[in-house]
Design a protein around this motif. Structure first.
Motif, PDB file in Angstrom:
ATOM      1  N   MET A   1      -7.183   3.068   4.385  1.00  0.00           N
ATOM      2  CA  MET A   1      -7.573   1.876   3.624  1.00  0.00           C
ATOM      3  C   MET A   1      -6.591   1.659   2.476  1.00  0.00           C
ATOM      4  O   MET A   1      -6.304   2.553   1.704  1.00  0.00           O
ATOM      5  CB  MET A   1      -8.972   2.064   3.062  1.00  0.00           C
ATOM      6  N   GLN A   2      -6.060   0.454   2.401  1.00  0.00           N
ATOM      7  CA  GLN A   2      -5.096   0.187   1.339  1.00  0.00           C
ATOM      8  C   GLN A   2      -5.809  -0.007   0.023  1.00  0.00           C
ATOM      9  O   GLN A   2      -6.786  -0.710  -0.087  1.00  0.00           O
ATOM     10  CB  GLN A   2      -4.289  -1.061   1.694  1.00  0.00           C
ATOM     11  N   LYS A   3      -5.320   0.637  -1.015  1.00  0.00           N
ATOM     12  CA  LYS A   3      -5.941   0.571  -2.334  1.00  0.00           C
ATOM     13  C   LYS A   3      -5.168  -0.427  -3.198  1.00  0.00           C
ATOM     14  O   LYS A   3      -3.960  -0.598  -3.087  1.00  0.00           O
ATOM     15  CB  LYS A   3      -5.941   1.952  -3.009  1.00  0.00           C
ATOM     16  N   HIS A   4      -5.858  -1.030  -4.101  1.00  0.00           N
ATOM     17  CA  HIS A   4      -5.249  -1.993  -5.032  1.00  0.00           C
ATOM     18  C   HIS A   4      -5.714  -1.705  -6.430  1.00  0.00           C
ATOM     19  O   HIS A   4      -6.808  -1.218  -6.656  1.00  0.00           O
ATOM     20  CB  HIS A   4      -5.661  -3.425  -4.669  1.00  0.00           C
TER      21      HIS A   4
ATOM     22  N   GLU B   1     -12.060  -2.002  -5.960  1.00  0.00           N
ATOM     23  CA  GLU B   1     -10.610  -1.982  -5.796  1.00  0.00           C
ATOM     24  C   GLU B   1     -10.089  -0.798  -6.599  1.00  0.00           C
ATOM     25  O   GLU B   1      -9.921  -0.872  -7.809  1.00  0.00           O
ATOM     26  CB  GLU B   1      -9.990  -3.289  -6.258  1.00  0.00           C
ATOM     27  N   THR B   2      -9.874   0.302  -5.910  1.00  0.00           N
ATOM     28  CA  THR B   2      -9.470   1.527  -6.577  1.00  0.00           C
ATOM     29  C   THR B   2      -7.949   1.547  -6.761  1.00  0.00           C
ATOM     30  O   THR B   2      -7.232   0.696  -6.238  1.00  0.00           O
ATOM     31  CB  THR B   2      -9.914   2.755  -5.771  1.00  0.00           C
ATOM     32  N   ARG B   3      -7.468   2.556  -7.467  1.00  0.00           N
ATOM     33  CA  ARG B   3      -6.035   2.672  -7.725  1.00  0.00           C
ATOM     34  C   ARG B   3      -5.562   4.075  -7.322  1.00  0.00           C
ATOM     35  O   ARG B   3      -6.369   4.970  -7.075  1.00  0.00           O
ATOM     36  CB  ARG B   3      -5.733   2.447  -9.207  1.00  0.00           C
ATOM     37  N   VAL B   4      -4.258   4.247  -7.283  1.00  0.00           N
ATOM     38  CA  VAL B   4      -3.675   5.574  -7.117  1.00  0.00           C
ATOM     39  C   VAL B   4      -3.402   6.115  -8.519  1.00  0.00           C
ATOM     40  O   VAL B   4      -2.576   5.566  -9.245  1.00  0.00           O
ATOM     41  CB  VAL B   4      -2.372   5.521  -6.312  1.00  0.00           C
ATOM     42  N   PRO B   5      -4.104   7.169  -8.947  1.00  0.00           N
ATOM     43  CA  PRO B   5      -3.910   7.676 -10.308  1.00  0.00           C
ATOM     44  C   PRO B   5      -2.468   8.119 -10.541  1.00  0.00           C
ATOM     45  O   PRO B   5      -1.842   8.766  -9.694  1.00  0.00           O
ATOM     46  CB  PRO B   5      -4.870   8.878 -10.369  1.00  0.00           C
ATOM     47  N   GLN B   6      -1.953   7.770 -11.702  1.00  0.00           N
ATOM     48  CA  GLN B   6      -0.595   8.177 -12.056  1.00  0.00           C
ATOM     49  C   GLN B   6      -0.593   9.628 -12.523  1.00  0.00           C
ATOM     50  O   GLN B   6      -1.533  10.095 -13.157  1.00  0.00           O
ATOM     51  CB  GLN B   6      -0.046   7.270 -13.166  1.00  0.00           C
ATOM     52  N   LYS B   7       0.483  10.331 -12.223  1.00  0.00           N
ATOM     53  CA  LYS B   7       0.590  11.741 -12.571  1.00  0.00           C
ATOM     54  C   LYS B   7       1.355  11.928 -13.887  1.00  0.00           C
ATOM     55  O   LYS B   7       2.196  11.113 -14.248  1.00  0.00           O
ATOM     56  CB  LYS B   7       1.308  12.511 -11.461  1.00  0.00           C
TER      57      LYS B   7
END
Length: 253
Positions: free
Chosen positions: A1-4, A74-80
């Motif tokens: 699933m693509q996250k935005h 609409e979730t995100r990819v957490p930044q590291k």
């Protein structure tokens, strides 16, 4: 699933428009903020797994769930490595902390759904080993097919053993998510799994669903939840309730 990524500017407009479940915000406005892929079906979290020795005790909060909570937001990819914590004891202990996003189930009385939080480390606390202070960038409760912004959600890292918790106000009560089972040396062995409910003052306890009553084992984990944190790819994994007591916790669950 693509996250935005959530459109935070729109979210702020939504926060200004609605502060509780009684808001008059239209479904169209809600879709602009969240672009939810939910079909608004009657699917709700149900709890059906009961322990024979404690007939009034609910053990599972997800056994009847038929909805994927990641489709609701609409979730995100957490930044590291977005924040550096440095110890204050002269040893120059340093640690970079990532953004911290999570989804938890919500089930209390006749209200069910999920809470989604996007958190970022903004400060540090602790002397010998610095721990991050996580501030909510966005916090949303989806309950009974409605979206409710949470403006007062706070998260505690839980010291060096990371016995974390978070709390928020909704519908005149304060809900706190924590751990029902702690292992040796006060270390949790899994993600937050239970909920406490307080009156609006945040101090007067209505129901301890995490079970601190050692004399009555049937009061342990009476308000179970399932929490999942986003991994480095922004995925949350399966929301089946996989709770089990931590090693060293000999209470009867």
């Amino acid at each position: 699933m693509q996250k935005h990524k959530i459109l935070f500017a729109c979210a702020m407009l939504f926060l200004a428009a609605c502060g509780d479940e009684s808001s008059s915000a239209s479904n169209e406005d809600t879709e602009k903020v969240f672009n939810s892929s939910s079909s608004d079906s009657d699917d709700e979290i149900s709890s059906s797994s009961l322990k024979e020795s404690c007939p009034n005790k609910i053990l599972s909060s997800s056994s009847g769930a038929q909805i994927d909570p990641t489709t609701l937001f609409e979730t995100r990819v957490p930044q590291k490595a977005v924040h550096l914590c440095t110890s204050q004891d002269g040893l120059s202990t340093e640690h970079y902390y990532d953004q911290h996003d999570w989804i938890c189930s919500f089930l209390y009385a006749d209200k069910s759904g999920f809470v989604y939080v996007q958190g970022s480390p903004t400060d540090c606390e602790g002397i010998w080993w610095p721990n991050p202070v996580i501030t909510a960038d966005t916090a949303i409760l989806y309950v009974n097919k409605k979206y409710i912004p949470l403006t007062d959600l706070t998260y505690e890292w839980g010291g060096n053993h990371h016995s974390d918790r978070f709390r928020f106000t909704y519908d005149g009560k304060v809900y706190e998510y924590h751990h029902s089972s702690i292992g040796a040396a006060y270390r949790p062995c899994q993600e937050m799994d239970c909920m406490r409910v307080y009156k609006s003052d945040g101090e007067t306890l209505i129901e301890d669903g995490c079970g601190t009553d050692e004399e009555d084992v049937c009061k342990i984990r009476t308000l179970p939840v399932v929490c999942r944190f986003a991994d480095e790819n922004g995925e949350f994994g399966d929301f089946t309730d996989t709770f089990k007591p931590c090693g060293g916790d000999n209470r009867e669950f």
